[in-house]
Design a protein around this motif. Structure first.
Motif, mmCIF file in Angstrom:
data_model
loop_
_atom_site.group_PDB
_atom_site.id
_atom_site.type_symbol
_atom_site.label_atom_id
_atom_site.label_comp_id
_atom_site.label_asym_id
_atom_site.label_seq_id
_atom_site.Cartn_x
_atom_site.Cartn_y
_atom_site.Cartn_z
ATOM 1 N N SER A 1 0.860 -1.122 0.089
ATOM 2 C CA SER A 1 -0.066 -0.143 0.063
ATOM 3 C C SER A 1 0.875 1.214 0.194
ATOM 4 O O SER A 1 1.740 1.335 0.722
ATOM 5 C CB SER A 1 -0.946 0.087 1.306
ATOM 6 O OG SER A 1 -1.670 1.291 1.358
ATOM 7 N N TRP A 2 0.555 2.156 -0.896
ATOM 8 C CA TRP A 2 1.103 3.382 -0.901
ATOM 9 C C TRP A 2 0.343 4.531 -0.333
ATOM 10 O O TRP A 2 0.464 5.832 -0.265
ATOM 11 C CB TRP A 2 1.685 3.960 -2.318
ATOM 12 C CG TRP A 2 2.868 2.948 -2.785
ATOM 13 C CD1 TRP A 2 3.203 1.852 -2.605
ATOM 14 C CD2 TRP A 2 4.110 3.681 -3.163
ATOM 15 N NE1 TRP A 2 4.553 1.461 -2.839
ATOM 16 C CE2 TRP A 2 5.038 2.816 -3.569
ATOM 17 C CE3 TRP A 2 4.417 4.975 -3.603
ATOM 18 C CZ2 TRP A 2 6.246 2.878 -4.108
ATOM 19 C CZ3 TRP A 2 5.554 5.159 -4.172
ATOM 20 C CH2 TRP A 2 6.568 4.173 -4.452
ATOM 21 N N GLY A 3 -0.786 4.354 0.239
ATOM 22 C CA GLY A 3 -1.561 5.178 0.901
ATOM 23 C C GLY A 3 -2.999 5.324 0.231
ATOM 24 O O GLY A 3 -3.430 4.683 -0.709
ATOM 25 N N THR A 4 -4.058 5.700 0.972
ATOM 26 C CA THR A 4 -5.498 5.885 0.606
ATOM 27 C C THR A 4 -6.253 6.702 1.581
ATOM 28 O O THR A 4 -5.825 6.645 2.777
ATOM 29 C CB THR A 4 -6.178 4.448 0.622
ATOM 30 O OG1 THR A 4 -7.633 4.461 0.152
ATOM 31 C CG2 THR A 4 -6.193 3.893 1.967
ATOM 32 N N ASP A 5 -7.112 7.482 0.957
ATOM 33 C CA ASP A 5 -7.769 8.432 1.650
ATOM 34 C C ASP A 5 -8.651 9.131 0.980
ATOM 35 O O ASP A 5 -9.066 9.222 -0.473
ATOM 36 C CB ASP A 5 -6.684 9.599 2.106
ATOM 37 C CG ASP A 5 -7.014 10.444 3.230
ATOM 38 O OD1 ASP A 5 -8.164 10.066 4.052
ATOM 39 O OD2 ASP A 5 -6.548 11.387 3.745
ATOM 40 N N ASP B 1 -8.655 8.365 -3.200
ATOM 41 C CA ASP B 1 -7.416 8.291 -3.708
ATOM 42 C C ASP B 1 -6.915 6.760 -2.894
ATOM 43 O O ASP B 1 -6.995 6.694 -1.934
ATOM 44 C CB ASP B 1 -6.579 9.364 -3.169
ATOM 45 C CG ASP B 1 -5.091 9.466 -3.928
ATOM 46 O OD1 ASP B 1 -4.979 8.469 -4.574
ATOM 47 O OD2 ASP B 1 -4.467 10.423 -3.782
ATOM 48 N N ILE B 2 -6.601 6.064 -4.012
ATOM 49 C CA ILE B 2 -5.543 4.656 -3.507
ATOM 50 C C ILE B 2 -4.484 4.513 -4.239
ATOM 51 O O ILE B 2 -4.483 4.709 -5.837
ATOM 52 C CB ILE B 2 -6.687 3.414 -3.793
ATOM 53 C CG1 ILE B 2 -6.027 2.397 -3.314
ATOM 54 C CG2 ILE B 2 -7.263 3.493 -5.089
ATOM 55 C CD1 ILE B 2 -6.808 1.193 -2.800
ATOM 56 N N ALA B 3 -3.375 3.998 -3.799
ATOM 57 C CA ALA B 3 -2.109 3.756 -4.516
ATOM 58 C C ALA B 3 -1.529 2.656 -3.862
ATOM 59 O O ALA B 3 -1.474 2.356 -2.744
ATOM 60 C CB ALA B 3 -0.967 5.069 -4.444
ATOM 61 N N GLU B 4 -0.949 1.901 -5.100
ATOM 62 C CA GLU B 4 -0.208 0.653 -4.455
ATOM 63 C C GLU B 4 0.880 0.208 -5.454
ATOM 64 O O GLU B 4 0.968 0.743 -6.561
ATOM 65 C CB GLU B 4 -1.255 -0.833 -4.525
ATOM 66 C CG GLU B 4 -2.250 -0.652 -3.528
ATOM 67 C CD GLU B 4 -3.314 -1.987 -3.996
ATOM 68 O OE1 GLU B 4 -3.961 -2.015 -2.854
ATOM 69 O OE2 GLU B 4 -3.517 -2.356 -4.832
ATOM 70 N N GLY B 5 2.004 -0.449 -4.805
ATOM 71 C CA GLY B 5 3.390 -0.730 -5.707
ATOM 72 C C GLY B 5 3.805 -2.145 -5.452
ATOM 73 O O GLY B 5 3.282 -2.724 -4.502
ATOM 74 N N THR B 6 4.650 -2.246 -6.315
ATOM 75 C CA THR B 6 5.383 -3.635 -5.946
ATOM 76 C C THR B 6 6.450 -3.688 -4.966
ATOM 77 O O THR B 6 7.085 -4.662 -4.515
ATOM 78 C CB THR B 6 6.056 -3.924 -7.400
ATOM 79 O OG1 THR B 6 6.894 -2.989 -7.788
ATOM 80 C CG2 THR B 6 5.039 -4.281 -8.598
ATOM 81 N N LEU B 7 7.035 -2.575 -4.619
ATOM 82 C CA LEU B 7 7.876 -2.235 -3.581
ATOM 83 C C LEU B 7 7.016 -1.554 -2.351
ATOM 84 O O LEU B 7 6.273 -0.554 -2.596
ATOM 85 C CB LEU B 7 9.069 -1.686 -4.070
ATOM 86 C CG LEU B 7 9.922 -2.087 -5.235
ATOM 87 C CD1 LEU B 7 11.160 -1.369 -5.517
ATOM 88 C CD2 LEU B 7 10.390 -3.471 -4.934
#
Length: 405
Positions: free
Chosen positions: A87-91, A123-129
């Motif tokens: 997870s790179w965050g969500t709000d 807003d939601i963001a996700e990454g492989t790292l």
């Protein structure tokens, strides 16, 4: 195209450690046959009276509540790309200014959002790292997908906003080039040749889908296909979502699933608290999946098997509603049996044999104590820095659940 945008910093972690304020505690009600007598529990000065959630209504609540509804209509990037495990965050983005400052929308676009009367965003963001705030994402090999839903008062506003958001962002660099998205002729997208990111907007009804993606390499075909794949998954979710009429947003219920009043709140039960997506909020239906644990995998499996259909969060407490009592108990057992190497079990509150508690120490960070307690189909995590206080929170949460029946 802007090469790097600050990722969302808000985290919806189950163990969020809040400042714990206490109010006057009361323990009401006698036990029914076979149940624990909650009057015997040590709840300290925590209140066990269900709160009247509606008395705290604030003018800012409506847009945030609509944003929380949208949280159930956003695609989770890992559902499209399973490699996006971090997870790179969500709000909720409850103002145009916040959307401009913190979302995938370039910060040159505040005027566009204001002109078309943006109501709220998610807003939601996700990454492989894992996200590393010390290193710009563009300098890593991370594959990243960021999805922002922006709500406008009408389809016309959304359509024009999507076009203008792209146009303004496109103008940031003379090197930007338009990119067609397979299967989405109405999508607006661009990239900078040689750079491994792409930005795109697409209007669907009253909502603009804004995307920012990063690939491991500047492969424009791969980036365009990834945008199409996200839209393929996102559009059906929007088709199932009914936006609240703008003139009804202020009347949205603060506790739609009757969970917030059952959630332990620091301070007295009659306090007036504004809805806040990070500190005091209902996450109903699919939106509750933003709290689904991903590590260890067994805990995520227990969540799925338990049929969680609603979540409420209040400061240091997170409450889940499971399918039934057995599932609520099983989730707590799984959590306790799969603690990380940095955590160890500690004594549970006296009089609550089904409760589970653990203390976690990680590096130089202060120790965190967390307890899980369940009552009928409800299960809750409470957390804090001091074990005795957290045990009292767990006891108070149990008593509150019993008193809320």
């Amino acid at each position: 195209m802007v090469e790097h945008r600050t990722p969302v910093t808000a985290r919806l972690a189950l163990g969020a450690l809040a400042v714990l304020l206490v109010g006057c505690g009361t323990v009401d009600g006698a036990a029914t046959p076979g149940e624990i007598d909650v009057r015997s529990l040590d709840v300290g000065s925590y209140t066990t009276v269900p709160a009247d959630i509606e008395i705290g209504r604030k003018p800012t609540d409506g847009p945030i509540l609509e944003g929380l509804r949208m949280a159930g209509a956003v695609v989770f990037p890992h559902e499209v790309d399973p490699a996006l495990t971090h997870s790179w965050g969500t709000d909720v983005l409850d103002t145009p200014q916040r959307a401009s400052d913190t979302s995938a929308i370039s910060n040159v676009n505040l005027a566009v959002l204001e002109r078309h009367r943006m109501i709220v965003g998610f807003d939601i963001a996700e990454g492989t790292l894992a996200f590393d705030k010390a290193k710009p994402a563009i300098e890593t090999d991370a594959r990243i997908t960021r999805v922002v839903l922006l709500r406008f008062p009408g389809a016309g506003n959304a359509k024009e906003a999507a076009r203008e958001l792209e146009s303004t962002d496109f103008g940031v660099s003379p090197d930007n080039r338009p990119v067609p998205i397979p299967g989405y002729a109405a999508a607006h997208a661009h990239w900078r040749p040689g750079i491994k990111t792409i930005g795109a907007t697409f209007a669907h009804g009253e909502i603009v889908v804004s995307l920012f993606l990063q690939h491991q390499s500047p492969d424009i075909d791969a980036l365009a296909k990834r945008v199409a794949a996200i839209l393929d998954a996102q559009i059906p979710l929007l088709d199932e979502f009914t936006p609240t009429a703008p003139d009804r947003i202020a009347q949205l219920p603060r506790d739609p699933d009757d969970l917030l009043r059952r959630t332990l709140i620091p301070g007295p039960a009659d306090q007036r608290i504004a809805i806040d997506s990070r500190e005091f909020a209902p996450w109903t239906g699919r939106a509750g999946r933003h709290y689904r644990p991903t590590e260890p995998a067994e805990l995520g499996t227990a969540w799925d098997r338990g049929g969680v259909d609603s979540v409420a969060h209040a400061y240091s407490t997170t409450l889940f509603r499971f399918r039934d009592e057995a599932d609520a108990l099983a989730f707590g057992t799984t959590w306790h049996d799969t603690l990380s190497a940095a955590a160890h079990p500690i004594a549970a509150p006296a009089g609550l044999p089904q409760a589970r508690c653990a203390e976690r120490r990680a590096g130089t960070a202060p120790a965190l104590t967390r307890c899980y307690v369940s009552y009928r189909r409800y299960g809750a995590f409470v957390s804090g820095a001091e074990p005795a206080g957290v045990r009292r929170q767990a006891a108070a949460q149990f008593a509150l659940l019993a008193n809320a029946q």
